[in-house]
Motif scaffolding. Structure first.
Motif, PDB file in Angstrom:
ATOM      1  N   GLN A  65      92.217  20.499 -41.718  1.00  0.00           N
ATOM      2  CA  GLN A  65      91.824  19.687 -42.865  1.00  0.00           C
ATOM      3  C   GLN A  65      92.308  20.367 -44.137  1.00  0.00           C
ATOM      4  N   LEU A  66      92.948  19.597 -44.972  1.00  0.00           N
ATOM      5  CA  LEU A  66      93.464  20.075 -46.243  1.00  0.00           C
ATOM      6  C   LEU A  66      92.781  19.254 -47.330  1.00  0.00           C
ATOM      7  N   PRO A  67      92.388  19.870 -48.447  1.00  0.00           N
ATOM      8  CA  PRO A  67      91.734  19.096 -49.504  1.00  0.00           C
ATOM      9  C   PRO A  67      92.574  17.878 -49.904  1.00  0.00           C
ATOM     10  N   GLY A  68      91.924  16.722 -49.938  1.00  0.00           N
ATOM     11  CA  GLY A  68      92.600  15.482 -50.296  1.00  0.00           C
ATOM     12  C   GLY A  68      93.021  14.670 -49.085  1.00  0.00           C
ATOM     13  N   ARG A  70      91.953  13.604 -44.845  1.00  0.00           N
ATOM     14  CA  ARG A  70      90.974  13.666 -43.766  1.00  0.00           C
ATOM     15  C   ARG A  70      91.484  14.589 -42.670  1.00  0.00           C
ATOM     16  N   ARG A  71      90.518  15.051 -41.862  1.00  0.00           N
ATOM     17  CA  ARG A  71      90.869  15.950 -40.758  1.00  0.00           C
ATOM     18  C   ARG A  71      91.887  15.253 -39.849  1.00  0.00           C
ATOM     19  N   VAL A  74      96.794  15.186 -42.280  1.00  0.00           N
ATOM     20  CA  VAL A  74      97.685  15.894 -43.203  1.00  0.00           C
ATOM     21  C   VAL A  74      99.129  15.537 -42.820  1.00  0.00           C
TER      22      VAL A  74
END
Length: 165
Positions: A65-68, A70-71, A74
């Motif tokens: 998961q990366l900010p911005g 959803r899991r 990316v």
């Protein structure tokens, strides 16, 4: 005393990859560089390299998961830009280990010590190529040792003075 390098075999390995249960299809050549030294030149086909690299990206991206985002959502290009070098290095180490194990098992080599990898070429879309120099158990023939007779001497009597000393 080193003997001149002479190629021994050029075969394609058909053993299985330990973790994934599939053959990498490693093609290898073994040269004798000394009485107990072998130089292995090996190549893993580019299709297998790409397949395993893609599989690792999918597995990691699916749980990342990366900010911005959803899991698992990316974009791969963004993920490769940020973490691509670390993943490629991990996959390279994994492939080197599995490929080397395949070659050792296929050629029935008895390795001594730690292998030394040289000239490793690992790029997306290309075959993984490497050379490794290893030391192996010496190979020799035993002569007829089973029919040897050994003369056994009877020990002399031990005196009380010898026991006391």
């Amino acid at each position: 005393m080193d003997s001149p390098a002479e190629p021994e075999e050029d075969t394609q390995s058909a053993s299985t990859n330990g973790n994934e249960g599939e053959a990498l299809g490693t093609v290898s050549t073994i040269e004798t560089t000394g009485p107990c030294k072998r130089k292995i030149k090996a190549e893993v086909p580019s299709t297998k390299v790409d397949e395993i690299l893609d599989r690792n990206y999918r597995e990691i991206i699916g749980s990342f998961q990366l900010p911005g985002f959803r899991r698992g959502r990316v974009p791969r290009r963004l993920f490769e830009k940020r973490f691509g070098s670390e993943i490629k290095e991990d996959v390279k180490e994994q492939l080197l280990g599995h490929s080397f194990a395949e070659v050792v098992k296929e050629k029935e080599l008895k390795i001594l010590g730690k292998p030394r990898f040289d000239n490793v070429v690992f790029e997306k879309g290309e075959a993984l190529r490497y050379e490794v120099e290893v030391e192996v158990h010496p190979e020799f023939e035993l002569g007829a040792y089973t029919d040897l007779e050994v003369a056994v001497e009877e020990p002399g009597a031990v005196t009380a003075e010898e026991v006391d000393s």
